[in-house]
Motif scaffolding. Sequence first.
Motif, PDB file in Angstrom:
ATOM      1  N   GLN A  37      -0.005  27.270  -0.618  1.00  0.00           N
ATOM      2  CA  GLN A  37       0.408  26.492   0.543  1.00  0.00           C
ATOM      3  C   GLN A  37       1.662  27.117   1.146  1.00  0.00           C
ATOM      4  O   GLN A  37       2.613  27.423   0.416  1.00  0.00           O
ATOM      5  N   ILE A  38       1.648  27.311   2.464  1.00  0.00           N
ATOM      6  CA  ILE A  38       2.765  27.954   3.159  1.00  0.00           C
ATOM      7  C   ILE A  38       3.378  26.977   4.144  1.00  0.00           C
ATOM      8  O   ILE A  38       2.686  26.421   4.995  1.00  0.00           O
ATOM      9  N   LYS A  39       4.668  26.755   4.005  1.00  0.00           N
ATOM     10  CA  LYS A  39       5.413  25.912   4.950  1.00  0.00           C
ATOM     11  C   LYS A  39       6.398  26.795   5.696  1.00  0.00           C
ATOM     12  O   LYS A  39       7.128  27.571   5.075  1.00  0.00           O
ATOM     13  N   VAL A  40       6.415  26.686   7.014  1.00  0.00           N
ATOM     14  CA  VAL A  40       7.331  27.457   7.846  1.00  0.00           C
ATOM     15  C   VAL A  40       8.350  26.517   8.467  1.00  0.00           C
ATOM     16  O   VAL A  40       7.980  25.517   9.104  1.00  0.00           O
ATOM     17  N   ARG A  41       9.619  26.801   8.262  1.00  0.00           N
ATOM     18  CA  ARG A  41      10.691  26.075   8.952  1.00  0.00           C
ATOM     19  C   ARG A  41      11.337  27.050   9.926  1.00  0.00           C
ATOM     20  O   ARG A  41      11.895  28.062   9.524  1.00  0.00           O
ATOM     21  N   ASP A  42      11.256  26.713  11.202  1.00  0.00           N
ATOM     22  CA  ASP A  42      11.777  27.569  12.266  1.00  0.00           C
ATOM     23  C   ASP A  42      13.122  27.017  12.721  1.00  0.00           C
ATOM     24  O   ASP A  42      13.190  25.964  13.372  1.00  0.00           O
ATOM     25  N   LEU A  43      14.186  27.716  12.399  1.00  0.00           N
ATOM     26  CA  LEU A  43      15.525  27.234  12.706  1.00  0.00           C
ATOM     27  C   LEU A  43      15.876  27.324  14.182  1.00  0.00           C
ATOM     28  O   LEU A  43      16.872  26.736  14.614  1.00  0.00           O
ATOM     29  N   ALA A  44      15.061  28.043  14.961  1.00  0.00           N
ATOM     30  CA  ALA A  44      15.263  28.075  16.406  1.00  0.00           C
ATOM     31  C   ALA A  44      14.628  26.860  17.070  1.00  0.00           C
ATOM     32  O   ALA A  44      15.037  26.464  18.167  1.00  0.00           O
ATOM     33  N   VAL A  45      13.650  26.273  16.408  1.00  0.00           N
ATOM     34  CA  VAL A  45      12.954  25.102  16.951  1.00  0.00           C
ATOM     35  C   VAL A  45      13.582  23.818  16.416  1.00  0.00           C
ATOM     36  O   VAL A  45      13.945  22.914  17.169  1.00  0.00           O
ATOM     37  N   ASP A  46      13.693  23.734  15.101  1.00  0.00           N
ATOM     38  CA  ASP A  46      14.338  22.590  14.442  1.00  0.00           C
ATOM     39  C   ASP A  46      15.715  23.043  13.972  1.00  0.00           C
ATOM     40  O   ASP A  46      15.887  23.474  12.831  1.00  0.00           O
ATOM     41  N   GLN A  47      16.674  22.948  14.859  1.00  0.00           N
ATOM     42  CA  GLN A  47      17.995  23.492  14.574  1.00  0.00           C
ATOM     43  C   GLN A  47      18.714  22.672  13.509  1.00  0.00           C
ATOM     44  O   GLN A  47      18.641  21.444  13.488  1.00  0.00           O
ATOM     45  N   VAL A  48      19.383  23.392  12.627  1.00  0.00           N
ATOM     46  CA  VAL A  48      20.156  22.780  11.551  1.00  0.00           C
ATOM     47  C   VAL A  48      21.630  22.803  11.961  1.00  0.00           C
ATOM     48  O   VAL A  48      22.158  23.870  12.285  1.00  0.00           O
ATOM     49  N   PRO A  49      22.302  21.663  11.946  1.00  0.00           N
ATOM     50  CA  PRO A  49      23.718  21.654  12.329  1.00  0.00           C
ATOM     51  C   PRO A  49      24.556  22.500  11.376  1.00  0.00           C
ATOM     52  O   PRO A  49      24.241  22.624  10.186  1.00  0.00           O
TER      53      PRO A  49
ATOM     54  N   SER B 268      23.703  32.866  12.603  1.00  0.00           N
ATOM     55  CA  SER B 268      24.467  31.697  12.174  1.00  0.00           C
ATOM     56  C   SER B 268      23.553  30.542  11.798  1.00  0.00           C
ATOM     57  O   SER B 268      23.921  29.693  10.979  1.00  0.00           O
ATOM     58  N   THR B 269      22.347  30.504  12.371  1.00  0.00           N
ATOM     59  CA  THR B 269      21.395  29.449  12.018  1.00  0.00           C
ATOM     60  C   THR B 269      20.980  29.558  10.550  1.00  0.00           C
ATOM     61  O   THR B 269      20.803  28.544   9.870  1.00  0.00           O
ATOM     62  N   LEU B 270      20.806  30.783  10.067  1.00  0.00           N
ATOM     63  CA  LEU B 270      20.444  30.976   8.662  1.00  0.00           C
ATOM     64  C   LEU B 270      21.618  30.627   7.757  1.00  0.00           C
ATOM     65  O   LEU B 270      21.435  30.054   6.678  1.00  0.00           O
ATOM     66  N   LYS B 271      22.829  30.973   8.183  1.00  0.00           N
ATOM     67  CA  LYS B 271      24.016  30.580   7.423  1.00  0.00           C
ATOM     68  C   LYS B 271      24.105  29.064   7.334  1.00  0.00           C
ATOM     69  O   LYS B 271      24.445  28.506   6.284  1.00  0.00           O
TER      70      LYS B 271
END
Length: 199
Positions: A37-49, A103-106
């Motif tokens: 099972q593969i889950k993709v989290r896109d930090l450009a779409v669902d931005q993390v503060p 910075s989104t990955l950080k």
Amino acid sequence: MSQILVIESSARKQGSVSRQLTEQFIAHWQAAHPGDQIKVRDLAVDQVPHLDGNLLGGWMTPAEQQSEAERAALALSNTLTDELLAADVLVLAAPMYNFAIPSTLKAWLDHVLRAGVTFKYGEQGPEGLLQGKRAFVLTARGGVYAGTGLDHQEPYLRQALGFIGIEDVQFIHAEGLNMGGEFQQQGLAKAQAQLAAVA
């Protein structure tokens, strides 16, 4: 059956080489491991503060004393951490921005590197709690930086992942992408060949 967590961090939705590498990784992995099972989290779409007082408060304030903002920040951090805890394989897609990671990955790392959850402090110092997981890091770079003092991606990510116990980390660098012609073609071809072998 394994759980694969893919973290996209490119700011670009179109024309992103790191996203292209991710797509190829997923295709190769699914062909070799159709039950995973593969889950993709896109930090450009669902931005993390980015790390702020609300998140720190959520971690450190007793539940009955938390503000609504602190509870919301903690809930998001819990979601991100639970995704990582559930994964057997972590895939980080990381274009190089100004010699480092986006910075989104950080920001994502700041949510999941959590004392008592993904690491703990013991008599011998910090101890990672995620031993046994594997990680692949797919980078896209305009120049050629691997093994040089200008590469602040690989050393940092190896340290951050190792800190939480993920020691089995393989980097696949697509380099020379802005150098044109043969450099660009060779850099992308090398990365694509490594991706095909990974699965």
